[in-house]
Design a protein around this motif. Structure first.
Motif, PDB file in Angstrom:
ATOM      1  N   SER A  68      16.787  40.706  26.356  1.00 13.52           N
ATOM      2  CA  SER A  68      15.564  41.020  27.087  1.00 13.52           C
ATOM      3  C   SER A  68      14.444  40.043  26.716  1.00 13.52           C
ATOM      4  O   SER A  68      13.661  39.627  27.570  1.00 13.52           O
ATOM      5  CB  SER A  68      15.135  42.456  26.788  1.00 13.52           C
ATOM      6  N   ILE A  69      14.395  39.674  25.451  1.00  9.27           N
ATOM      7  CA  ILE A  69      13.382  38.709  24.998  1.00  9.27           C
ATOM      8  C   ILE A  69      13.654  37.344  25.628  1.00  9.27           C
ATOM      9  O   ILE A  69      12.729  36.668  26.088  1.00  9.27           O
ATOM     10  CB  ILE A  69      13.373  38.620  23.460  1.00  9.27           C
ATOM     11  N   ALA A  70      14.904  36.934  25.650  1.00  3.96           N
ATOM     12  CA  ALA A  70      15.262  35.655  26.270  1.00  3.96           C
ATOM     13  C   ALA A  70      14.921  35.663  27.757  1.00  3.96           C
ATOM     14  O   ALA A  70      14.431  34.666  28.296  1.00  3.96           O
ATOM     15  CB  ALA A  70      16.747  35.370  26.072  1.00  3.96           C
ATOM     16  N   LEU A  71      15.146  36.784  28.407  1.00  2.00           N
ATOM     17  CA  LEU A  71      14.814  36.902  29.827  1.00  2.00           C
ATOM     18  C   LEU A  71      13.305  36.792  30.036  1.00  2.00           C
ATOM     19  O   LEU A  71      12.848  36.145  30.972  1.00  2.00           O
ATOM     20  CB  LEU A  71      15.337  38.227  30.382  1.00  2.00           C
ATOM     21  N   ARG A  72      12.540  37.391  29.153  1.00  2.00           N
ATOM     22  CA  ARG A  72      11.079  37.327  29.256  1.00  2.00           C
ATOM     23  C   ARG A  72      10.592  35.874  29.183  1.00  2.00           C
ATOM     24  O   ARG A  72       9.661  35.488  29.874  1.00  2.00           O
ATOM     25  CB  ARG A  72      10.435  38.153  28.143  1.00  2.00           C
ATOM     26  N   HIS A  73      11.225  35.073  28.351  1.00  2.00           N
ATOM     27  CA  HIS A  73      10.825  33.676  28.175  1.00  2.00           C
ATOM     28  C   HIS A  73      11.594  32.723  29.085  1.00  2.00           C
ATOM     29  O   HIS A  73      11.446  31.512  28.968  1.00  2.00           O
ATOM     30  CB  HIS A  73      11.026  33.242  26.725  1.00  2.00           C
ATOM     31  N   ASN A  74      12.421  33.263  29.957  1.00  2.00           N
ATOM     32  CA  ASN A  74      13.244  32.470  30.872  1.00  2.00           C
ATOM     33  C   ASN A  74      14.116  31.475  30.108  1.00  2.00           C
ATOM     34  O   ASN A  74      14.243  30.314  30.488  1.00  2.00           O
ATOM     35  CB  ASN A  74      12.371  31.758  31.914  1.00  2.00           C
ATOM     36  N   GLN A  75      14.722  31.930  29.032  1.00  2.00           N
ATOM     37  CA  GLN A  75      15.562  31.072  28.207  1.00  2.00           C
ATOM     38  C   GLN A  75      17.039  31.427  28.307  1.00  2.00           C
ATOM     39  O   GLN A  75      17.815  31.106  27.432  1.00  2.00           O
ATOM     40  CB  GLN A  75      15.103  31.151  26.744  1.00  2.00           C
ATOM     41  N   HIS A  76      17.406  32.086  29.387  1.00  2.00           N
ATOM     42  CA  HIS A  76      18.813  32.379  29.591  1.00  2.00           C
ATOM     43  C   HIS A  76      19.480  31.155  30.230  1.00  2.00           C
ATOM     44  O   HIS A  76      18.806  30.253  30.729  1.00  2.00           O
ATOM     45  CB  HIS A  76      18.992  33.625  30.465  1.00  2.00           C
TER      46      HIS A  76
END
Length: 165
Positions: free
Chosen positions: A61-69
């Motif tokens: 979820s944190i990665a998704l928030r930062h668009n780092q997927h």
């Protein structure tokens, strides 16, 4: 609203961090007990596996928030602006529906494990607790994608979120 977002971010980051730190600490404990005191603990590996899995799923979820997927944007980068917005909206809507299904079936799995009484082999942790991360992370993903959809509809650029804010 901003205060709620800050609290939400803090809870996400602290909980993921606690699970990762707990997992690494348990790994260290297991290594010290095995090689330092020649007294391996069988339960450590099993608990570490579950703790790290929880940390990873909360970290998604944190990665998704930062668009780092992970994403392949070779074709996307060559599209005109209006087409990019359409693709972003479509992808976000599909992602929301996927996350809703993921959450639902995660809940179904948790419910099945709860009623079966299944426990882990070494420690005896009820498996429904282990699988509980599926609906929890599904809700977090869904909320993040809804947040992204709102930003897209408002015309805000969600492509490059600053991870430091």
């Amino acid at each position: 609203m901003k205060t709620l977002q800050k609290i939400w971010r803090a809870v996400e980051e602290i909980s993921a961090g606690v699970f990762f730190f707990g997992g690494i600490t348990l790994i260290f404990y297991g290594v010290v007990m095995r090689y330092g005191f020649n007294s391996p603990k069988a339960w450590v590996e099993e608990v570490v596996r579950y703790v790290i899995i929880w940390g990873v799923f909360l970290g998604f979820s944190i990665a998704l928030r930062h668009n780092q997927h992970i994403q392949v944007d070779l074709l996307y980068d060559k599209m005109p602006g209006k087409m990019k917005k359409f693709v972003d909206l479509f992808a976000t809507l599909v992602s929301i529906f996927f996350c809703l299904a993921y959450t639902y079936y995660g809940y179904v799995l948790v419910e099945a494990r709860y009623h079966s009484g299944m426990v882990s082999l070494d420690v005896g942790i009820p498996m429904w607790i282990v699988y509980l991360i599926l609906p929890i992370s599904g809700v977090l993903f869904t909320l993040r994608f809804i947040e992204r959809l709102v930003q897209l509809v408002r015309g805000k650029d969600v492509k490059y979120d600053n991870p430091l804010t």
